[in-house]
Motif scaffolding. Structure first.
Motif, PDB file in Angstrom:
ATOM      1  N   SER A  72      -3.838   0.856  -8.031  1.00  0.00           N
ATOM      2  CA  SER A  72      -2.574   0.375  -7.471  1.00  0.00           C
ATOM      3  C   SER A  72      -1.659   1.549  -7.153  1.00  0.00           C
ATOM      4  O   SER A  72      -1.826   2.654  -7.673  1.00  0.00           O
ATOM      5  CB  SER A  72      -1.884  -0.588  -8.432  1.00  0.00           C
ATOM      6  N   MET A  73      -0.706   1.287  -6.275  1.00  0.00           N
ATOM      7  CA  MET A  73       0.229   2.317  -5.851  1.00  0.00           C
ATOM      8  C   MET A  73       1.577   1.648  -5.578  1.00  0.00           C
ATOM      9  O   MET A  73       1.614   0.501  -5.121  1.00  0.00           O
ATOM     10  CB  MET A  73      -0.309   2.962  -4.557  1.00  0.00           C
ATOM     11  N   ASP A  74       2.654   2.340  -5.859  1.00  0.00           N
ATOM     12  CA  ASP A  74       3.973   1.800  -5.546  1.00  0.00           C
ATOM     13  C   ASP A  74       4.131   1.704  -4.033  1.00  0.00           C
ATOM     14  O   ASP A  74       3.572   2.510  -3.280  1.00  0.00           O
ATOM     15  CB  ASP A  74       5.075   2.705  -6.105  1.00  0.00           C
ATOM     16  N   ASP A  75       4.913   0.717  -3.594  1.00  0.00           N
ATOM     17  CA  ASP A  75       5.189   0.578  -2.168  1.00  0.00           C
ATOM     18  C   ASP A  75       5.947   1.803  -1.666  1.00  0.00           C
ATOM     19  O   ASP A  75       6.753   2.385  -2.397  1.00  0.00           O
ATOM     20  CB  ASP A  75       6.028  -0.676  -1.897  1.00  0.00           C
ATOM     21  N   THR A  76       5.668   2.178  -0.422  1.00  0.00           N
ATOM     22  CA  THR A  76       6.358   3.300   0.211  1.00  0.00           C
ATOM     23  C   THR A  76       7.034   2.792   1.487  1.00  0.00           C
ATOM     24  O   THR A  76       6.926   1.614   1.825  1.00  0.00           O
ATOM     25  CB  THR A  76       5.367   4.434   0.583  1.00  0.00           C
ATOM     26  N   VAL A  77       7.670   3.696   2.221  1.00  0.00           N
ATOM     27  CA  VAL A  77       8.288   3.314   3.487  1.00  0.00           C
ATOM     28  C   VAL A  77       7.238   2.905   4.509  1.00  0.00           C
ATOM     29  O   VAL A  77       7.541   2.189   5.460  1.00  0.00           O
ATOM     30  CB  VAL A  77       9.179   4.437   4.074  1.00  0.00           C
ATOM     31  N   ASP A  78       5.988   3.335   4.316  1.00  0.00           N
ATOM     32  CA  ASP A  78       4.908   2.998   5.248  1.00  0.00           C
ATOM     33  C   ASP A  78       4.189   1.698   4.901  1.00  0.00           C
ATOM     34  O   ASP A  78       3.440   1.166   5.718  1.00  0.00           O
ATOM     35  CB  ASP A  78       3.872   4.131   5.290  1.00  0.00           C
ATOM     36  N   THR A  79       4.372   1.195   3.679  1.00  0.00           N
ATOM     37  CA  THR A  79       3.693  -0.021   3.252  1.00  0.00           C
ATOM     38  C   THR A  79       4.096  -1.181   4.151  1.00  0.00           C
ATOM     39  O   THR A  79       5.274  -1.366   4.450  1.00  0.00           O
ATOM     40  CB  THR A  79       4.029  -0.340   1.783  1.00  0.00           C
ATOM     41  N   CYS A  80       3.096  -1.953   4.589  1.00  0.00           N
ATOM     42  CA  CYS A  80       3.332  -3.071   5.507  1.00  0.00           C
ATOM     43  C   CYS A  80       2.606  -4.319   5.041  1.00  0.00           C
ATOM     44  O   CYS A  80       1.663  -4.251   4.260  1.00  0.00           O
ATOM     45  CB  CYS A  80       2.822  -2.736   6.904  1.00  0.00           C
ATOM     46  N   ILE A  81       3.036  -5.437   5.577  1.00  0.00           N
ATOM     47  CA  ILE A  81       2.332  -6.706   5.394  1.00  0.00           C
ATOM     48  C   ILE A  81       1.804  -7.115   6.760  1.00  0.00           C
ATOM     49  O   ILE A  81       2.576  -7.305   7.704  1.00  0.00           O
ATOM     50  CB  ILE A  81       3.261  -7.792   4.823  1.00  0.00           C
ATOM     51  N   VAL A  82       0.474  -7.226   6.846  1.00  0.00           N
ATOM     52  CA  VAL A  82      -0.167  -7.665   8.084  1.00  0.00           C
ATOM     53  C   VAL A  82      -0.354  -9.178   7.963  1.00  0.00           C
ATOM     54  O   VAL A  82      -1.064  -9.650   7.074  1.00  0.00           O
ATOM     55  CB  VAL A  82      -1.527  -6.965   8.298  1.00  0.00           C
ATOM     56  N   ILE A  83       0.314  -9.931   8.828  1.00  0.00           N
ATOM     57  CA  ILE A  83       0.198 -11.386   8.819  1.00  0.00           C
ATOM     58  C   ILE A  83      -1.036 -11.760   9.628  1.00  0.00           C
ATOM     59  O   ILE A  83      -1.141 -11.424  10.810  1.00  0.00           O
ATOM     60  CB  ILE A  83       1.466 -12.062   9.399  1.00  0.00           C
ATOM     61  N   THR A  84      -1.982 -12.436   8.959  1.00  0.00           N
ATOM     62  CA  THR A  84      -3.258 -12.777   9.586  1.00  0.00           C
ATOM     63  C   THR A  84      -3.491 -14.281   9.555  1.00  0.00           C
ATOM     64  O   THR A  84      -2.836 -15.005   8.796  1.00  0.00           O
ATOM     65  CB  THR A  84      -4.428 -12.093   8.851  1.00  0.00           C
ATOM     66  N   GLU A  85      -4.443 -14.702  10.374  1.00  0.00           N
ATOM     67  CA  GLU A  85      -4.917 -16.086  10.327  1.00  0.00           C
ATOM     68  C   GLU A  85      -6.315 -16.067   9.756  1.00  0.00           C
ATOM     69  O   GLU A  85      -7.177 -15.326  10.218  1.00  0.00           O
ATOM     70  CB  GLU A  85      -4.926 -16.694  11.720  1.00  0.00           C
ATOM     71  N   VAL A  86      -6.528 -16.881   8.719  1.00  0.00           N
ATOM     72  CA  VAL A  86      -7.803 -16.948   8.031  1.00  0.00           C
ATOM     73  C   VAL A  86      -8.346 -18.360   8.154  1.00  0.00           C
ATOM     74  O   VAL A  86      -7.584 -19.329   8.115  1.00  0.00           O
ATOM     75  CB  VAL A  86      -7.629 -16.585   6.531  1.00  0.00           C
ATOM     76  N   ASP A  87      -9.661 -18.477   8.304  1.00  0.00           N
ATOM     77  CA  ASP A  87     -10.303 -19.785   8.371  1.00  0.00           C
ATOM     78  C   ASP A  87     -10.432 -20.326   6.959  1.00  0.00           C
ATOM     79  O   ASP A  87     -11.116 -19.737   6.119  1.00  0.00           O
ATOM     80  CB  ASP A  87     -11.675 -19.657   9.042  1.00  0.00           C
ATOM     81  N   LEU A  88      -9.774 -21.451   6.692  1.00  0.00           N
ATOM     82  CA  LEU A  88      -9.798 -22.084   5.375  1.00  0.00           C
ATOM     83  C   LEU A  88     -10.476 -23.442   5.519  1.00  0.00           C
ATOM     84  O   LEU A  88      -9.833 -24.430   5.845  1.00  0.00           O
ATOM     85  CB  LEU A  88      -8.373 -22.236   4.826  1.00  0.00           C
TER      86      LEU A  88
END
Length: 173
Positions: A72-88
């Motif tokens: 694990s790593m602490d969040d940085t200014v570069d950390t992002c959340i990629v919003i994806t669509e997953v088949d459920l």
């Protein structure tokens, strides 16, 4: 009369985790967000960071480092959340993937993608759609629909429902 053949290219969003470069098919990516306030949901798997409010909807966020067994790593200014669509189970579900940084969108010809190697990566090979190259660096092309088991996706869906119920209860009080 013959049809001219067109070269089909695929576009991928590249991102980094630790020192490795990964890619997702751009057709499964909705958007990229800066790290926002993530609400932790009790009794969820360790890889589940929590949920975020995305335009009034609770979206589960998965820490991809944790999911792939990376430190694990602490969040940085570069950390992002990629919003994806997953088949459920035949239905589309929205999921946030927490990554170290997003790099770029690039095109790759399907014939230049090689099968996943049996060794040499820190993640299970059934998660990998293939391996490509970008500027002399290997890119691990992920199959987002295979990263999570149906049980894990059910937990994520339940977490989203729990958060929605919690928000509704809080508003009613």
């Amino acid at each position: 009369m013959s049809n001219p053949q067109t070269d089909e290219t695929n576009q991928y969003l590249t991102f980094s985790l630790d020192k490795e470069i990964f890619a997702l098919d751009i057709t499964q990516v909705r958007e990229v967000l800066e790290v926002a306030s993530v609400t932790r949901i009790p009794r969820t798997p360790p890889f589940m960071r929590g949920v975020i409010n995305l335009r009034g909807h609770a979206v589960p966020v998965v820490d991809m480092r944790c999911k792939f067994g990376m430190p694990s790593m602490d969040d940085t200014v570069d950390t992002c959340i990629v919003i994806t669509e997953v088949d459920l189970g035949g239905e589309s579900a929205v999921l946030g993937a927490l990554v170290d940084s997003v790099r770029e969108v690039f095109e790759m010809m399907p014939e230049s993608i090689e099968p996943a190697p049996r060794m040499g990566t820190s993640i299970r090979t059934d998660f990998i759609r293939g391996m490509g190259k970008q500027n002399d660096q290997f890119v691990i092309i992920l199959d987002i629909n295979r990263i999570f088991s149906s049980e894990e996706l059910a937990v994520l869906a339940t977490a989203e429902d729990l958060d929605s119920q919690t928000e509704a209860t809080a508003e009613a009080i």
